[in-house]
Scaffold this active site. Structure first.
Site, PDB file in Angstrom:
ATOM      1  N   HIS A  65       7.500  -7.861 -91.690  1.00 54.72           N
ATOM      2  CA  HIS A  65       8.621  -8.644 -91.153  1.00 54.72           C
ATOM      3  C   HIS A  65       9.635  -8.785 -92.289  1.00 54.72           C
ATOM      4  O   HIS A  65       9.433  -9.565 -93.208  1.00 54.72           O
ATOM      5  CB  HIS A  65       8.066 -10.003 -90.678  1.00 54.72           C
ATOM      6  CG  HIS A  65       9.121 -10.942 -90.171  1.00 54.72           C
ATOM      7  ND1 HIS A  65       8.860 -12.275 -89.931  1.00 54.72           N
ATOM      8  CD2 HIS A  65      10.428 -10.754 -89.848  1.00 54.72           C
ATOM      9  CE1 HIS A  65       9.958 -12.864 -89.486  1.00 54.72           C
ATOM     10  NE2 HIS A  65      10.927 -11.966 -89.439  1.00 54.72           N
ATOM     11  N   ASP A 174       6.859 -16.189 -83.630  1.00 53.50           N
ATOM     12  CA  ASP A 174       6.511 -16.402 -85.043  1.00 53.50           C
ATOM     13  C   ASP A 174       7.106 -17.726 -85.514  1.00 53.50           C
ATOM     14  O   ASP A 174       8.320 -17.909 -85.503  1.00 53.50           O
ATOM     15  CB  ASP A 174       7.090 -15.235 -85.860  1.00 53.50           C
ATOM     16  CG  ASP A 174       6.749 -15.294 -87.335  1.00 53.50           C
ATOM     17  OD1 ASP A 174       5.925 -16.139 -87.745  1.00 53.50           O
ATOM     18  OD2 ASP A 174       7.312 -14.468 -88.083  1.00 53.50           O
TER      19      ASP A 174
HETATM   20  C1  DX5 Z   1       8.454 -17.673 -91.385  1.00 52.98           C
HETATM   21  C2  DX5 Z   1       7.578 -16.448 -91.297  1.00 52.98           C
HETATM   22  C3  DX5 Z   1       6.335 -16.723 -90.548  1.00 52.98           C
HETATM   23  C4  DX5 Z   1       5.480 -17.772 -91.191  1.00 52.98           C
HETATM   24  C5  DX5 Z   1       4.715 -18.482 -90.111  1.00 52.98           C
HETATM   25  O1  DX5 Z   1       9.613 -17.345 -92.022  1.00 52.98           O
HETATM   26  O2  DX5 Z   1       8.252 -15.397 -90.663  1.00 52.98           O
HETATM   27  O3  DX5 Z   1       5.599 -15.527 -90.291  1.00 52.98           O
HETATM   28  O4  DX5 Z   1       4.572 -17.258 -92.113  1.00 52.98           O
HETATM   29  O5  DX5 Z   1       4.060 -19.578 -90.665  1.00 52.98           O
HETATM   30  P1  DX5 Z   1       3.438 -20.725 -89.745  1.00 52.98           P
HETATM   31  O6  DX5 Z   1       2.505 -20.060 -88.785  1.00 52.98           O
HETATM   32  O7  DX5 Z   1       2.753 -21.625 -90.702  1.00 52.98           O
HETATM   33  O8  DX5 Z   1       4.591 -21.368 -89.061  1.00 52.98           O
HETATM   34 ZN    ZN Z   2       7.010 -13.636 -90.027  1.00 54.26          ZN
END
Ligand code: DX5
Ligand code: ZN
Length: 215
Positions: A65, A174
């Site tokens: 990502h 996400d």
């Molecule tokens: C945020 C990222 C996510 C993040 C999600 O910028 O793209 O992938 O790691 O973390 P959680 O699941 O803790 O919200």
């Molecule tokens: Zn992410």
């Protein structure tokens, strides 16, 4: 079938190999790697060498990502490092179609991510060429944020588009995904759940984190 993609952003990096093996044996479907450059988002995380390290530890598909400026300059190095899915943001990719084309020419999967304020309609012109649409349910940059409920109608709209066109395209969410927020996202139409905190910081461990999410 709902897929689970643990984001290693919340893994314990002093024990990365164990953490990756733990999500694999707990039944994770793919591994989500958050790449941040301190410019597109206010945080700096990891680069292609981490993708390469993880690729050597697991056979699970790896998705990168890319939360970076000028992502088109880096897609090849991430694919060389072992990324199977390349996700770029719509907001900062001027030649989105070209990027998607280059990724697919190499036999890899192409995904486009949308920030919370970006409307679903922006993918209408490209969705037929995509393997994945990622709807951000937090402002990208950090794990451990709260799920933004107002993205649910957007998820529904993207799901409608995918169904109307009859295409084979994953819909992923996400940010802030946990056992409380996942059901609404799934009802709205996602088939891939990304989760960092809910998996790696689950009080009863990684396997339990994945189990409760799946449930
Ligand atoms: C945020 C990222 C996510 C993040 C999600 O910028 O793209 O992938 O790691 O973390 P959680 O699941 O803790 O919200
Ligand atoms: Zn992410």
């Amino acid at each position: 079938m709902i897929q689970i993609a643990p984001s290693i952003l919340s893994a314990d990096f002093t024990r990365l190999a164990e953490e990756v093996r733990a999500v694999e044996s707990a039944g994770a479907d793919r591994i989500h790697i958050d790449v941040m450059d301190g410019r597109f988002v206010p945080n700096i995380s990891m680069g292609p060498f981490i993708v390469e390290a993880i690729d050597s530890l697991t056979d699970l598909p790896l998705e990168a990502h890319l939360m970076i400026e000028e992502p088109d300059r880096y897609i090849d190095v991430f694919m060389d490092a072992g990324a199977d899915v390349i996700i770029v943001h719509q907001e900062n990719t001027t030649h989105l179609h070209r990027v998607v084309q280059s990724v697919r020419e190499r036999g890899k999967q192409a995904g486009v991510a949308l920030n919370p304020a970006t409307p679903a309609q922006v993918i209408d012109g490209i969705v037929d060429d995509l393997d994945l649409v990622l709807v951000m349910s937090v402002n990208p940059g950090f794990s451990g944020q709260r799920f933004i409920e107002s993205v649910l109608p957007k998820i529904r709209r993207v799901r409608e588009t995918i169904s109307d066109r009859g295409i084979d395209c994953d819909l992923e969410v996400d940010g802030g995904v946990n056992a409380d927020t996942a059901p609404a996202a799934v009802s709205a139409g996602v088939n891939v759940l990304v989760a960092a905190t809910a998996v790696f910081k689950h009080p009863d461990g990684i396997a339990e984190g994945i189990r409760t999410l799946r449930e």
